[in-house]
Design a protein around this motif. Structure first.
Motif, mmCIF file in Angstrom:
data_model
loop_
_atom_site.group_PDB
_atom_site.id
_atom_site.type_symbol
_atom_site.label_atom_id
_atom_site.label_comp_id
_atom_site.label_asym_id
_atom_site.label_seq_id
_atom_site.Cartn_x
_atom_site.Cartn_y
_atom_site.Cartn_z
ATOM 1 N N VAL A 199 29.365 42.246 45.127
ATOM 2 C CA VAL A 199 29.383 41.959 43.683
ATOM 3 C C VAL A 199 30.767 42.242 43.112
ATOM 4 O O VAL A 199 31.300 41.469 42.302
ATOM 5 N N GLY A 200 31.357 43.348 43.538
ATOM 6 C CA GLY A 200 32.702 43.676 43.072
ATOM 7 C C GLY A 200 33.718 42.625 43.460
ATOM 8 O O GLY A 200 34.628 42.307 42.685
ATOM 9 N N LEU A 201 33.582 42.059 44.662
ATOM 10 C CA LEU A 201 34.479 40.984 45.073
ATOM 11 C C LEU A 201 34.318 39.769 44.167
ATOM 12 O O LEU A 201 35.307 39.101 43.833
ATOM 13 N N GLY A 202 33.070 39.479 43.776
ATOM 14 C CA GLY A 202 32.850 38.367 42.855
ATOM 15 C C GLY A 202 33.559 38.579 41.533
ATOM 16 O O GLY A 202 34.193 37.658 40.994
ATOM 17 N N VAL A 203 33.481 39.811 41.019
ATOM 18 C CA VAL A 203 34.190 40.135 39.778
ATOM 19 C C VAL A 203 35.694 40.046 39.984
ATOM 20 O O VAL A 203 36.436 39.545 39.133
ATOM 21 N N LEU A 204 36.152 40.515 41.147
ATOM 22 C CA LEU A 204 37.581 40.484 41.456
ATOM 23 C C LEU A 204 38.098 39.051 41.525
ATOM 24 O O LEU A 204 39.200 38.755 41.040
ATOM 25 N N VAL A 205 37.316 38.165 42.116
ATOM 26 C CA VAL A 205 37.728 36.758 42.211
ATOM 27 C C VAL A 205 37.951 36.172 40.822
ATOM 28 O O VAL A 205 38.920 35.432 40.596
ATOM 29 N N LEU A 206 37.080 36.498 39.893
ATOM 30 C CA LEU A 206 37.260 36.009 38.520
ATOM 31 C C LEU A 206 38.555 36.531 37.921
ATOM 32 O O LEU A 206 39.294 35.798 37.257
ATOM 33 N N ASN A 207 38.837 37.808 38.163
ATOM 34 C CA ASN A 207 40.046 38.410 37.612
ATOM 35 C C ASN A 207 41.302 37.840 38.261
ATOM 36 O O ASN A 207 42.340 37.665 37.605
ATOM 37 N N LEU A 208 41.218 37.531 39.556
ATOM 38 C CA LEU A 208 42.387 37.065 40.290
ATOM 39 C C LEU A 208 42.763 35.625 39.970
ATOM 40 O O LEU A 208 43.800 35.143 40.448
ATOM 41 N N GLN A 209 41.960 34.947 39.190
ATOM 42 C CA GLN A 209 42.356 33.605 38.748
ATOM 43 C C GLN A 209 43.657 33.667 37.953
ATOM 44 O O GLN A 209 44.402 32.689 37.897
ATOM 45 N N ARG A 210 43.918 34.813 37.334
ATOM 46 C CA ARG A 210 45.179 34.987 36.607
ATOM 47 C C ARG A 210 46.340 35.273 37.526
ATOM 48 O O ARG A 210 47.505 35.174 37.125
ATOM 49 N N TYR A 211 46.037 35.667 38.778
ATOM 50 C CA TYR A 211 47.073 36.142 39.679
ATOM 51 C C TYR A 211 47.117 35.348 40.979
ATOM 52 O O TYR A 211 46.870 35.900 42.065
ATOM 53 N N PRO A 212 47.426 34.066 40.937
ATOM 54 C CA PRO A 212 47.572 33.316 42.190
ATOM 55 C C PRO A 212 48.804 33.785 42.943
ATOM 56 O O PRO A 212 49.734 34.348 42.365
ATOM 57 N N LEU A 213 48.815 33.550 44.238
ATOM 58 C CA LEU A 213 49.966 33.904 45.064
ATOM 59 C C LEU A 213 50.907 32.723 45.274
ATOM 60 O O LEU A 213 52.079 32.913 45.589
ATOM 61 N N GLN A 214 50.388 31.521 45.104
ATOM 62 C CA GLN A 214 51.199 30.311 45.230
ATOM 63 C C GLN A 214 50.766 29.313 44.170
ATOM 64 O O GLN A 214 49.582 29.228 43.835
ATOM 65 N N TRP A 215 51.723 28.546 43.667
ATOM 66 C CA TRP A 215 51.427 27.512 42.678
ATOM 67 C C TRP A 215 52.611 26.583 42.546
ATOM 68 O O TRP A 215 53.699 26.861 43.036
ATOM 69 N N GLN A 216 52.364 25.480 41.892
ATOM 70 C CA GLN A 216 53.413 24.524 41.571
ATOM 71 C C GLN A 216 53.647 24.549 40.068
ATOM 72 O O GLN A 216 52.699 24.610 39.288
ATOM 73 N N GLY A 217 54.917 24.483 39.668
ATOM 74 C CA GLY A 217 55.233 24.562 38.251
ATOM 75 C C GLY A 217 55.370 26.009 37.808
ATOM 76 O O GLY A 217 55.445 26.934 38.619
ATOM 77 N N THR A 218 55.386 26.221 36.507
ATOM 78 C CA THR A 218 55.564 27.560 35.940
ATOM 79 C C THR A 218 54.214 28.199 35.658
ATOM 80 O O THR A 218 53.325 27.569 35.084
ATOM 81 N N TRP A 219 54.066 29.461 36.054
ATOM 82 C CA TRP A 219 52.833 30.221 35.824
ATOM 83 C C TRP A 219 53.155 31.420 34.942
ATOM 84 O O TRP A 219 54.091 32.170 35.223
ATOM 85 N N ASP A 220 52.363 31.614 33.873
ATOM 86 C CA ASP A 220 52.674 32.684 32.914
ATOM 87 C C ASP A 220 51.482 33.588 32.622
ATOM 88 O O ASP A 220 51.465 34.287 31.611
ATOM 89 N N PRO A 254 43.333 46.217 45.005
ATOM 90 C CA PRO A 254 42.007 46.080 44.381
ATOM 91 C C PRO A 254 40.859 46.154 45.378
ATOM 92 O O PRO A 254 39.828 46.779 45.098
ATOM 93 N N VAL A 255 41.018 45.525 46.541
ATOM 94 C CA VAL A 255 39.938 45.536 47.530
ATOM 95 C C VAL A 255 39.724 46.946 48.067
ATOM 96 O O VAL A 255 38.581 47.409 48.214
ATOM 97 N N VAL A 256 40.800 47.661 48.372
ATOM 98 C CA VAL A 256 40.680 49.027 48.869
ATOM 99 C C VAL A 256 40.083 49.944 47.795
ATOM 100 O O VAL A 256 39.220 50.785 48.091
ATOM 101 N N SER A 257 40.526 49.787 46.555
ATOM 102 C CA SER A 257 39.960 50.590 45.459
ATOM 103 C C SER A 257 38.463 50.359 45.337
ATOM 104 O O SER A 257 37.677 51.310 45.167
ATOM 105 N N LEU A 258 38.050 49.105 45.414
ATOM 106 C CA LEU A 258 36.631 48.770 45.329
ATOM 107 C C LEU A 258 35.850 49.391 46.475
ATOM 108 O O LEU A 258 34.777 49.990 46.261
#
Length: 748
Positions: free
Chosen positions: A132-153, A215-219
């Motif tokens: 369940v915590g991973l599910g919550v984390l996935v939602l939060n990590l939408q703000r924090y991608p590791l790769q993308w195209q264009g500018t991310w803010d 985050p994963v280790v903390s969880l």
């Protein structure tokens, strides 16, 4: 054979952890390396904890304490031995020492450790909570991608600072700031030292350790240790009626819990990585303390762990360290007043913890240019104001708003009442330690004001209080002989209540018929109503039954309160009434005390404001593109680790975060705030000098820079740098966003 089976099962666990990292966007290479490193650190800590606990600990406890002790030992070793060993060897040293000890013990006695492990009790709750915590984390990590195209803010503005800080501590040590050549940083950076060491020793991509591994280790630590704490409190009761529900409630309070009718109540708050990891580590401190007080074997080893962990908590998040020490102090005082037989041990633990925490504070944190922005006994910038909970922009309105926020925070803790009221528990340390955690949550909330930081204390305390509150509920159920039907009806009542609270909370107004102000109060009113109604259907009627049901409904509300914004949008929508919305209220003058803003003495903040205005630049750039990443990758591959960079990104933390290289001047905001005061005026000089050099470079300036180890120029084209580097150096890399210049030896 048993040893081989345990090694294999541990290996499978960390292979699965690697799969989790890959699913979160981590490259296969980084995921494999991180999983191996975590497996080694966890095995190291697990072995040490088994030596202390013998056959009294189960697999869940061993996993949580193993990860805690292993990560802490690795981090401390990396800090201490970094000057004399490469980072990888420095962080691996505890594992090497433990391996040598285990082999020697095996050769001498035929067994590395003695006794069998208790089993997998609580494993299902731990696995479920982790998923369940991973599910919550996935939602939060939408703000924090590791790769993308264009500018991310969408990265939180502090993430770049944390990444750069971790890189700096791992590579250069604490006394050499990565943001400002020759300066230091006075900050609670221990959690970031660990992520920085992982990044440096394993060659991880930027932000992998900070936004994925931590985050994963903390969880994982939080869900396993809250269950271990519950099991310690309920030794021998696993077959008693309703006891099997307690670990599940505790896990929910940690993973999906929050404040009833308020926000910012997430224990594993990944916008503040140090808060998340220190809150998880705090559970190990509490478990070690209670074992120290309640058992006679290996108490000296436990005392060492308590003292070390108190220092680590202070160095990771000073508010968490204060909560730990303050709660133990309350426990010692109450124990002395009641003349309980464990009091002497508490004072010993408090003294040892206080010495280590004080040492960490003065060596690592004390002495920054800014005293911090927590105001004392001020009606301005209250947490309730920031959340739109005040009833009006007056002292009375702020007071009522703070009462409401207190109720919102306390809902998840109220189960602890039944620990204190039970006669059999009053001679034990747990009820009074719980009282200490409650006091260390509420005192800062009422004494300090900043808008958010005063709530960090209660957030950290909510981890151990999740275990105390869940066990307290079970004690209350036993006292009234609660039936399964009563518990089911309480769950339904809590669900209805939290939906109603969420519906009201989303109105976001003060003076209309609904509003956030009413939300926490509504949660308690509905709990009382349901308590009275359900009491009528129970065999034992009376005030105690009502109160047990009320506390049950409140704790269950708190266990899912993280969903308040989601439920509010689903059932009510974010409606605005006829008056000011919370976002507007947050901008009114009540956020700042006018008397404090008229000081004629310039502060670090004044200097930084002057720099920001003079350069017509935001505080820090928190948006970047794949072009910046490409430039950083080139620089990381081609620069030496001791090379220094001069950049026109003087206010941003971007260059240290992405490259791991030290800068002549960058990150002026937090460097000015958390650096030593003697460097504040120098920041102004360096910002101007950096900008001038990148606009109109001179050979003389290049010679001086080169003599001080500055080998590279990072020129962000958005800041209109010079484009002619003749006689200064050669353009080694360029794209549409960045130009990287290699400075030659003074332009000759």
């Amino acid at each position: 054979m048993r040893v081989l089976i345990r090694i294999a099962s541990t290996g499978v666990l960390f292979v699965l952890l690697g799969v989790v990292f890959v699913s979160l966007g981590v490259s296969v290479r980084d995921a494999v390396l991180v999983s191996v490193a975590l497996g080694i650190q966890a095995a190291t800590g697990r072995y040490v904890w088994r030596l202390i606990r013998g056959n009294s600990a189960g697999h869940v406890e061993l996993l949580g304490m193993g990860l805690t002790l292993g990560t802490v030992a690795s981090m401390l070793s990396g800090i201490i031995f970094r000057p004399v060993l490469p980072t990888l060897l420095a962080v691996m040293l505890p594992s090497v020492v433990v391996l040598v000890f285990a082999v020697a013990r095996f050769l001498r006695s035929g067994a590395a450790v003695e006794g069998d492990i208790q089993g997998f009790r609580g494993a299902l709750a731990a696995i479920s909570g982790f998923v369940v915590g991973l599910g919550v984390l996935v939602l939060n990590l939408q703000r924090y991608p590791l790769q993308w195209q264009g500018t991310w803010d969408q990265y939180h503005r502090d993430m770049l600072f944390f990444e750069g800080l971790g890189n700096g501590v791992a590579r250069f040590g604490a006394n050499d700031s990565i943001f400002m050549l020759g300066a230091d940083i006075r900050y609670h950076w221990f959690a970031y030292a660990w992520t920085g060491q992982l990044t440096e020793s394993l060659g991880l991509a930027p932000f992998v350790a900070l936004t994925r591994v931590l985050p994963v280790v903390s969880l994982l630590i939080a869900v396993t240790l809250v269950i271990a704490l519950v099991q310690h409190l309920m030794v021998g009761t696993n077959k008693v009626k309703l006891a099997e529900l307690v670990p599940w409630i505790a896990v929910l309070l940690v993973v999906t819990g929050g404040y009833v009718g308020a926000v910012n109540g997430t224990i594993l708050n990944f916008d503040s990585p140090s808060q998340a990891l220190s809150a998880a580590w705090l559970l190990s401190f509490v478990l070690s303390l209670l074992l120290f007080l309640n058992q006679k074997k290996h108490t000296n080893y436990l005392l060492v762990i308590i003292a070390v962990m108190s220092g680590v908590l202070t160095g990771s998040k000073i508010s968490t360290g204060a909560v730990a020490l303050g709660s133990v102090f309350v426990l010692a005082v109450i124990g002395s007043m009641l003349r309980l037989n464990w009091t002497r041990k508490v004072w010993i633990a408090l003294l040892s913890s206080g010495v280590v925490s004080g040492l960490v504070y003065f060596v690592v944190i004390a002495g920054s240019a800014s005293p911090g922005d927590l105001q004392v006994f001020s009606q301005y910038a209250r947490a309730s104001t920031l959340q739109g909970l005040d009833s009006s922009a007056t002292l009375r309105g702020v007071f009522l708003g703070t009462v409401g926020l207190t109720l919102a925070m306390a809902a998840r803790w109220v189960g602890t009442i039944w620990l204190v009221t039970d006669r059999g528990w009053r001679s034990r340390p747990e009820p009074w330690l719980a009282i200490g955690f409650v006091l260390m949550s509420l005192i800062p909330l009422w004494v300090f004001s900043q808008g958010l930081n005063e709530t960090w204390f209660g957030l950290a305390a909510s981890g151990p209080l999740a275990a105390f509150s869940a066990v307290g509920l079970w004690i209350g159920w036993r006292q009234i002989e609660a039936s399964n039907r009563l518990i089911v009806l309480s769950v339904i009542s809590a669900a209805v209540s939290i939906i109603a609270v969420s519906y009201v909370w989303t109105d976001q107004v003060w003076e209309s018929g609904f509003g956030r102000f009413y939300a926490p109060y509504l949660g308690y009113v509905l709990a009382l109503i349901f308590g009275i109604l359900l009491m009528l259907f129970h065999s034992r009627r009376g005030l105690q039954t009502v109160l047990v049901i009320v506390t049950t409904v409140l704790v269950l509300q708190g266990s899912v309160a993280r969903s308040v914004p989601i439920l509010g949008a689903l059932f009510g929508g974010a409606r605005d009434g006829f008056t000011a919305s919370a976002s507007e209220l947050a901008d009114i003058s009540i956020r700042e005390d006018p008397a404090e803003s008229n000081s004629s003495v310039p502060t670090a903040e004044d200097v930084l404001d002057e720099i920001r205005i003079a350069n017509n630049d935001p505080w820090e750039r928190s948006a970047w593109s794949e072009l910046d990443v490409a430039a950083a990758s080139f620089l990381s591959l081609n620069a030496q680790s001791q090379d220094v960079v001069v950049t026109n990104e003087t206010l941003s933390y971007l260059v240290p975060a992405l490259t791991g290289l030290r800068t002549y001047m960058s990150g002026a905001g937090y460097q000015g705030t958390y650096g030593s005061p003697e460097f504040v005026d120098e920041i102004r000089v360096r910002v101007a000098r950096s900008r001038e050099f990148l606009t109109s470079p001179s050979t003389a300036e290049a010679v001086d820079f080169y003599s001080n180890g500055i080998r590279w120029v990072w020129a962000s084209k958005s800041l209109n740098p010079n484009t002619d580097w003749t006689g200064i150096g050669e353009v080694a890399f360029a794209n549409d966003a960045v130009e990287i210049v290699r400075i030659n030896t003074g332009g000759n």
